[in-house]
Design a protein around this motif. Structure first.
Motif, PDB file in Angstrom:
ATOM      1  N   LYS A  65      10.806   3.446 -18.114  1.00  0.00           N
ATOM      2  CA  LYS A  65      10.913   2.712 -16.845  1.00  0.00           C
ATOM      3  C   LYS A  65      12.242   3.010 -16.165  1.00  0.00           C
ATOM      4  N   GLN A  66      12.410   4.286 -15.839  1.00  0.00           N
ATOM      5  CA  GLN A  66      13.621   4.679 -15.130  1.00  0.00           C
ATOM      6  C   GLN A  66      13.251   5.685 -14.050  1.00  0.00           C
ATOM      7  N   GLY A  67      14.092   5.786 -13.041  1.00  0.00           N
ATOM      8  CA  GLY A  67      13.818   6.706 -11.947  1.00  0.00           C
ATOM      9  C   GLY A  67      12.809   6.123 -10.974  1.00  0.00           C
ATOM     10  N   ASP A  68      12.230   6.997 -10.171  1.00  0.00           N
ATOM     11  CA  ASP A  68      11.244   6.566  -9.192  1.00  0.00           C
ATOM     12  C   ASP A  68       9.987   6.081  -9.900  1.00  0.00           C
ATOM     13  N   GLY A  94      -1.684  10.217 -19.923  1.00  0.00           N
ATOM     14  CA  GLY A  94      -0.338  10.434 -20.450  1.00  0.00           C
ATOM     15  C   GLY A  94       0.743  10.091 -19.442  1.00  0.00           C
ATOM     16  N   ALA A  95       0.513  10.410 -18.166  1.00  0.00           N
ATOM     17  CA  ALA A  95       1.505  10.070 -17.141  1.00  0.00           C
ATOM     18  C   ALA A  95       1.654   8.565 -16.996  1.00  0.00           C
ATOM     19  N   ILE A  96       0.552   7.847 -17.076  1.00  0.00           N
ATOM     20  CA  ILE A  96       0.617   6.379 -16.953  1.00  0.00           C
ATOM     21  C   ILE A  96       1.256   5.769 -18.191  1.00  0.00           C
ATOM     22  N   VAL A  97       0.929   6.297 -19.375  1.00  0.00           N
ATOM     23  CA  VAL A  97       1.571   5.804 -20.610  1.00  0.00           C
ATOM     24  C   VAL A  97       3.072   6.054 -20.559  1.00  0.00           C
ATOM     25  N   ALA A 128       0.822  -1.210   0.000  1.00  0.00           N
ATOM     26  CA  ALA A 128       0.000   0.000   0.000  1.00  0.00           C
ATOM     27  C   ALA A 128       0.859   1.265   0.000  1.00  0.00           C
ATOM     28  N   GLN A 129       1.907   1.289   0.835  1.00  0.00           N
ATOM     29  CA  GLN A 129       2.748   2.486   0.909  1.00  0.00           C
ATOM     30  C   GLN A 129       3.438   2.755  -0.423  1.00  0.00           C
ATOM     31  N   GLU A 130       3.965   1.695  -1.034  1.00  0.00           N
ATOM     32  CA  GLU A 130       4.606   1.848  -2.340  1.00  0.00           C
ATOM     33  C   GLU A 130       3.618   2.363  -3.381  1.00  0.00           C
ATOM     34  N   MET A 131       2.386   1.890  -3.295  1.00  0.00           N
ATOM     35  CA  MET A 131       1.368   2.278  -4.266  1.00  0.00           C
ATOM     36  C   MET A 131       0.984   3.749  -4.123  1.00  0.00           C
ATOM     37  N   TRP A 132       0.818   4.202  -2.882  1.00  0.00           N
ATOM     38  CA  TRP A 132       0.450   5.595  -2.657  1.00  0.00           C
ATOM     39  C   TRP A 132       1.582   6.540  -3.058  1.00  0.00           C
ATOM     40  N   GLN A 133       2.827   6.140  -2.806  1.00  0.00           N
ATOM     41  CA  GLN A 133       3.956   6.974  -3.225  1.00  0.00           C
ATOM     42  C   GLN A 133       4.022   7.069  -4.747  1.00  0.00           C
ATOM     43  N   ALA A 134       3.800   5.949  -5.413  1.00  0.00           N
ATOM     44  CA  ALA A 134       3.798   5.961  -6.884  1.00  0.00           C
ATOM     45  C   ALA A 134       2.655   6.812  -7.419  1.00  0.00           C
ATOM     46  N   LEU A 135       1.505   6.759  -6.757  1.00  0.00           N
ATOM     47  CA  LEU A 135       0.381   7.591  -7.181  1.00  0.00           C
ATOM     48  C   LEU A 135       0.711   9.074  -7.045  1.00  0.00           C
ATOM     49  N   GLY A 136       1.427   9.449  -5.986  1.00  0.00           N
ATOM     50  CA  GLY A 136       1.837  10.840  -5.830  1.00  0.00           C
ATOM     51  C   GLY A 136       2.772  11.294  -6.940  1.00  0.00           C
ATOM     52  N   ARG A 137       3.706  10.431  -7.339  1.00  0.00           N
ATOM     53  CA  ARG A 137       4.614  10.796  -8.435  1.00  0.00           C
ATOM     54  C   ARG A 137       3.848  10.953  -9.747  1.00  0.00           C
ATOM     55  N   THR A 138       2.905  10.043 -10.002  1.00  0.00           N
ATOM     56  CA  THR A 138       2.109  10.150 -11.223  1.00  0.00           C
ATOM     57  C   THR A 138       1.262  11.418 -11.214  1.00  0.00           C
ATOM     58  N   GLY A 164       1.999   3.672 -13.201  1.00  0.00           N
ATOM     59  CA  GLY A 164       2.046   2.864 -14.417  1.00  0.00           C
ATOM     60  C   GLY A 164       3.089   1.773 -14.351  1.00  0.00           C
ATOM     61  N   ILE A 165       4.259   2.087 -13.782  1.00  0.00           N
ATOM     62  CA  ILE A 165       5.301   1.062 -13.624  1.00  0.00           C
ATOM     63  C   ILE A 165       4.833  -0.031 -12.678  1.00  0.00           C
ATOM     64  N   LEU A 166       4.149   0.345 -11.605  1.00  0.00           N
ATOM     65  CA  LEU A 166       3.643  -0.663 -10.673  1.00  0.00           C
ATOM     66  C   LEU A 166       2.601  -1.553 -11.340  1.00  0.00           C
ATOM     67  N   ILE A 167       1.740  -0.967 -12.163  1.00  0.00           N
ATOM     68  CA  ILE A 167       0.751  -1.774 -12.877  1.00  0.00           C
ATOM     69  C   ILE A 167       1.445  -2.809 -13.759  1.00  0.00           C
ATOM     70  N   ASP A 168       2.489  -2.394 -14.454  1.00  0.00           N
ATOM     71  CA  ASP A 168       3.217  -3.331 -15.316  1.00  0.00           C
ATOM     72  C   ASP A 168       3.933  -4.393 -14.490  1.00  0.00           C
ATOM     73  N   ASN A 169       4.495  -4.000 -13.347  1.00  0.00           N
ATOM     74  CA  ASN A 169       5.167  -4.980 -12.487  1.00  0.00           C
ATOM     75  C   ASN A 169       4.181  -5.993 -11.916  1.00  0.00           C
ATOM     76  N   TYR A 170       3.042  -5.522 -11.441  1.00  0.00           N
ATOM     77  CA  TYR A 170       2.047  -6.450 -10.893  1.00  0.00           C
ATOM     78  C   TYR A 170       1.507  -7.383 -11.962  1.00  0.00           C
ATOM     79  N   ARG A 171       1.385  -6.879 -13.181  1.00  0.00           N
ATOM     80  CA  ARG A 171       0.928  -7.737 -14.283  1.00  0.00           C
ATOM     81  C   ARG A 171       1.923  -8.851 -14.553  1.00  0.00           C
ATOM     82  N   SER A 172       3.207  -8.511 -14.595  1.00  0.00           N
ATOM     83  CA  SER A 172       4.222  -9.526 -14.894  1.00  0.00           C
ATOM     84  C   SER A 172       4.358 -10.551 -13.759  1.00  0.00           C
TER      85      SER A 172
END
Length: 291
Positions: A237-240, A228-231, A88-98, A244-252
């Motif tokens: 796939k670099q940096g924090d 656009g941010a998610i695309v 959850a914490q990782e997800m909320w941080q990623a949402l803030g960056r997006t 969108g990166i988390l969605i791709d990671n969870y899919r894989s």
């Protein structure tokens, strides 16, 4: 009869004052129609939400057996394992960056789009010269430009913002230009009587009249900026990591609850941004513009 008339005239001001005081001291009553309208406004979306959740449970527990339930985990599993789980914490941080990328791109697109529309509103010649390029920009497939964007801007924050600007620019340009062109001709004639400068007409007539259309374009572009941010996350796939990166990671990794939770958060981000600009628009133009 004369005495009765004099008594009624003398009692008239006192009776009017008493009636006025009764009206002033009467407690305000809430309109039943307003309450009914609010209930009707919120009941329809709530009913559809209940239907969606019911269909979700139906697919999870009826159409899918336990071995295939990972394809669509039930809502409570998405909530506990995704939104409230270890990730959850990782997800909320990623949402803030997006959200930061999307809002930055939307702000830049708003500035460019409004200035672009102002330039086209100056004359039909300017519109004929510039508007086709706005259409071309809208028709270019963004995914085809992503490799070039990576070469030009790298694969970090700037590239993600550039993708957001490309996706969200056209609605702001087209809606702002529509607002400028929709000014009442009678108001233009009234302004022309005083021989104002072009800047005065723009500042005091065209721009205020175009505000509803500008906010309509911002509401459309707000959702596109989140897309656009998610695309950009999917390809740069670099940096924090963003959502969108988390969605791709969870899919894989076949982490279905986390995948669904990330998708829900991304959707809620778009809804919140869309609602925010609608609220700001109502605050600014709602007092004088009938929607």
């Amino acid at each position: 009869m004369t005495r009765a008339l004099s008594r009624s005239r003398s009692a008239g001001p006192a009776a009017d004052a008493a009636a006025t005081s009764d009206i002033a001291t009467a407690p305000p009553t809430r309109s039943a129609g307003g309450v009914t309208a609010r209930l009707r406004r919120w009941s329809a979306p709530a009913f559809v939400f209940v239907l969606v959740i019911g269909a979700w449970y139906l697919v999870s527990y009826v159409f899918l057996d336990e071995s295939r339930r990972f394809l669509m985990p039930p809502p409570q599993q998405v909530l506990t394992d995704g939104l409230l789980g270890d990730s959850a914490q990782e997800m909320w941080q990623a949402l803030g960056r997006t959200a930061t990328v999307a809002l930055t791109g939307l702000l830049i697109a708003a500035v460019i789009g409004i200035l672009w529309a102002i330039a086209m509103a100056q004359s039909r010649t300017m519109e004929n010269a510039l508007f086709p390029y706005a259409v071309v920009l809208q028709c270019i497939p963004i995914l085809a430009l992503v490799p070039l964007v990576g070469f030009w801007f790298g694969f970090g924050f700037g590239a993600r913002v550039f993708v957001c600007v490309l996706i969200s620019l056209f609605p702001i340009v087209s809606n702002t230009l529509f607002g400028f062109r929709s000014v009442d001709p009678r108001m233009r004639d009234l302004f022309a009587l005083h021989h104002p400068s072009r800047l005065t007409v723009l500042r005091k007539l065209e721009f205020p009249a175009a505000m509803p259309a500008i906010f309509a374009g911002l509401r459309i572009s707000a959702g596109l900026a989140v897309v656009g941010a998610i695309v950009g996350d999917f390809f740069f796939k670099q940096g924090d990591p963003g959502i969108g990166i988390l969605i791709d990671n969870y899919r894989s990794r076949l982490q279905s609850p986390e995948l669904f939770a990330a998708i829900v958060l991304a959707s809620l981000l778009g809804v919140v941004v869309f609602w925010f600009f609608g609220w700001v628009g109502n605050r600014i133009v709602g007092r004088w513009y009938q929607q």
